[in-house]
Design an enzyme around this catalytic site. Structure first.
Site, PDB file in Angstrom:
ATOM      1  N   GLY A 213       0.829  -1.214   0.000  1.00 22.29           N
ATOM      2  CA  GLY A 213       0.000   0.000   0.000  1.00 22.29           C
ATOM      3  C   GLY A 213       0.849   1.244   0.000  1.00 22.29           C
ATOM      4  O   GLY A 213       2.056   1.178  -0.272  1.00 22.29           O
ATOM      5  N   ASN A 214       0.228   2.367   0.270  1.00 21.89           N
ATOM      6  CA  ASN A 214       0.992   3.619   0.326  1.00 21.89           C
ATOM      7  C   ASN A 214       0.364   4.549   1.364  1.00 21.89           C
ATOM      8  O   ASN A 214      -0.665   4.213   1.954  1.00 21.89           O
ATOM      9  CB  ASN A 214       1.054   4.271  -1.053  1.00 21.89           C
ATOM     10  CG  ASN A 214      -0.322   4.598  -1.577  1.00 21.89           C
ATOM     11  OD1 ASN A 214      -0.988   5.483  -1.069  1.00 21.89           O
ATOM     12  ND2 ASN A 214      -0.763   3.840  -2.581  1.00 21.89           N
ATOM     13  N   ARG A 215       0.980   5.708   1.579  1.00 21.32           N
ATOM     14  CA  ARG A 215       0.600   6.567   2.703  1.00 21.32           C
ATOM     15  C   ARG A 215      -0.534   7.534   2.401  1.00 21.32           C
ATOM     16  O   ARG A 215      -0.866   8.377   3.230  1.00 21.32           O
ATOM     17  CB  ARG A 215       1.829   7.358   3.155  1.00 21.32           C
ATOM     18  CG  ARG A 215       2.903   6.507   3.758  1.00 21.32           C
ATOM     19  CD  ARG A 215       4.149   7.333   4.027  1.00 21.32           C
ATOM     20  NE  ARG A 215       3.888   8.457   4.903  1.00 21.32           N
ATOM     21  CZ  ARG A 215       4.689   9.497   5.040  1.00 21.32           C
ATOM     22  NH1 ARG A 215       5.801   9.568   4.338  1.00 21.32           N
ATOM     23  NH2 ARG A 215       4.371  10.484   5.853  1.00 21.32           N
TER      24      ARG A 215
END
Ligand code: CTP
Length: 404
Positions: A213-215
């Site tokens: 995933g990412n932020r």
């Protein structure tokens, strides 16, 4: 000689008689702590929910309620005349009706008639009242006259009822008022336009418990959605794993992976006037998603092989639909403008919003700064500030392109 410093701006906070009056102390604090001088004008019904002492103590100003008190200072005229902004929160169905029809049967409605500054209404009422044709017609009339009527939030109302009618969050009302103070009004230049926005960050599952995933929190995409609604647009948001409350008046389609996002975006974007790809989309996904949790065994090779995902923005750009404005985002850690220009051309965008990432900017924070590059060679710098301010600058540029 130094110019005289400008004094504090004068805000009239009108409070109508709804249960949401109890939440408005928070809005008042946001104004006073930011240096505004606030005069609270509650209606008589509002005082049955929150008393005069609370408003006086929180505002540090006398509270005006009655047209007959201190008549020598002509309060029903002076308060409105000297205001830089009037915000009414909560604006009840009754207050909206009286304001729309120019009644002046108490101090707040008299103030609304004498005010020549921008006026913002933050409605709160039961869903049935908000959706009644009489209320909708009153809101429409007020908007056509130039008042800003925010859309209520959707959610839990008094008792067990839920639906549209909740008072928007204090911070949302406050930012809308700041934008109105800065611009004189909120333009309705996206009226009749369909806009589609992707928001958040995609997740690519390796097995039932793990993902790549990412932020991205979705805050910028949601700020784009609520500012577009305020400017009159019909808004769809494709939200990838966003944990925020849905913006009022927006159709939200929830997705998880990059493939889901692509399946939702392509049909939604087909007849849109503007598409903004604010989501952080994974460039790769695991070759396989294991049906059960992947176990490590000594000596086994690393269990992840990756495949490329389609680039949704580039696909939309390659469609070259004339009259549709396409906006991309680019998060860059170095050579931001050079990388941005190259990305803008490669993905066929009309506008590319370049964020410098790192140093507390862009991700998981309320503020953002950016440079917006145009395919026409333009470059618009937006200094660090609330994400709603960057959103409004993006819509300014989109609206200009749509009207051309
Ligand atoms: N984007 C997309 N589909 C992808 C990856 C990105 O639509 N599979 C969109 C994003 O929503 C964003 C823009 O492309 O609007 C730029 O994303 P970014 O990750 O900065 O660009 P990349 O093409 O991935 O370039 P690089 O990673 O090489 O910087």
């Amino acid at each position: 000689m130094c110019p005289e410093p400008a004094g504090p701006q004068h805000v009239v906070l009108g409070v109508a008689g709804g249960i949401a009056a109890y939440k408005v102390g928070e809005l008042l604090r946001l104004f006073t702590e930011s240096g505004y001088r606030v005069r609270v004008v509650p209606t008589e019904a509002a005082l049955r929910f929150v008393g005069e002492t609370t408003w006086a103590a929180l505002s540090g100003q006398p509270v005006a309620t009655d047209v007959w008190a201190r008549a020598e200072s002509v309060p029903h005229v002076r308060i409105g005349q000297s205001a830089d902004l009037v915000i009414v929160a909560p604006a009840t169905a009754d207050l909206l009706a009286r304001a729309a029809h120019g009644l002046a049967d108490d101090l707040l409605t008299a103030t609304l008639l004498t005010a020549r500054c921008p006026v913002v209404f933050a409605p709160a009422m039961h869903t049935e009242m908000w959706q009644h044709p009489a209320t909708l017609a009153n809101v429409d009339l007020l908007r056509r006259r130039g008042a800003v009527v925010l859309d209520p939030d959707v959610g839990r109302l008094t008792s067990a009822d839920t639906g549209p009618g909740r008072l928007p969050e204090a911070s949302e009302i406050f930012h809308a008022c700041r934008r109105v103070l800065a611009r004189g009004t909120l333009p309705r230049d996206l009226l009749g336009r369909r806009v589609v926005i992707s928001a958040g960050g995609t997740r690519e599952f390796l097995d039932p418990v793990r993902f790549l995933g990412n932020r991205s929190s979705g805050r910028q995409g949601y700020a784009l959605a609520s500012t577009a609604v305020a400017r009159g647009a019909d808004v769809t948001v494709v939200a990838a794993n966003v944990g925020l409350a849905d913006p009022a008046g927006v159709k939200v389609i929830r997705v998880v992976s990059a493939a889901d996002l692509r399946s939702a975006m392509l049909p939604a974007a087909a007849d849109a006037h503007a598409v903004v790809m604010a989501a952080a989309v994974a460039d790769f996904r695991p070759l396989q998603r294991a049906a059960s949790k992947i176990k490590k065994r000594d000596g086994d090779p690393a269990p992840i092989s990756l495949l490329r995902n389609s680039d949704v923005l580039a696909e939309l750009g390659a469609q070259r639909i004339s009259g549709r404005v396409l906006v991309g985002f680019a998060a860059e850690t170095h050579d931001a403008l050079a990388n941005g220009r190259e990305k803008l051309a490669r993905k066929g965008c009309d506008l590319l919003v370049v964020n410098q990432v790192g140093d507390g900017l862009a991700f998981e924070v309320a503020e953002n700064s950016a440079t917006i590059l145009g395919a026409d060679g333009s470059q618009t710098v937006v200094p660090r500030g609330p994400k709603a301010v960057l959103a409004d600058r993006i819509w300014d540029l989109v609206a200009t392109r749509l009207s051309n």
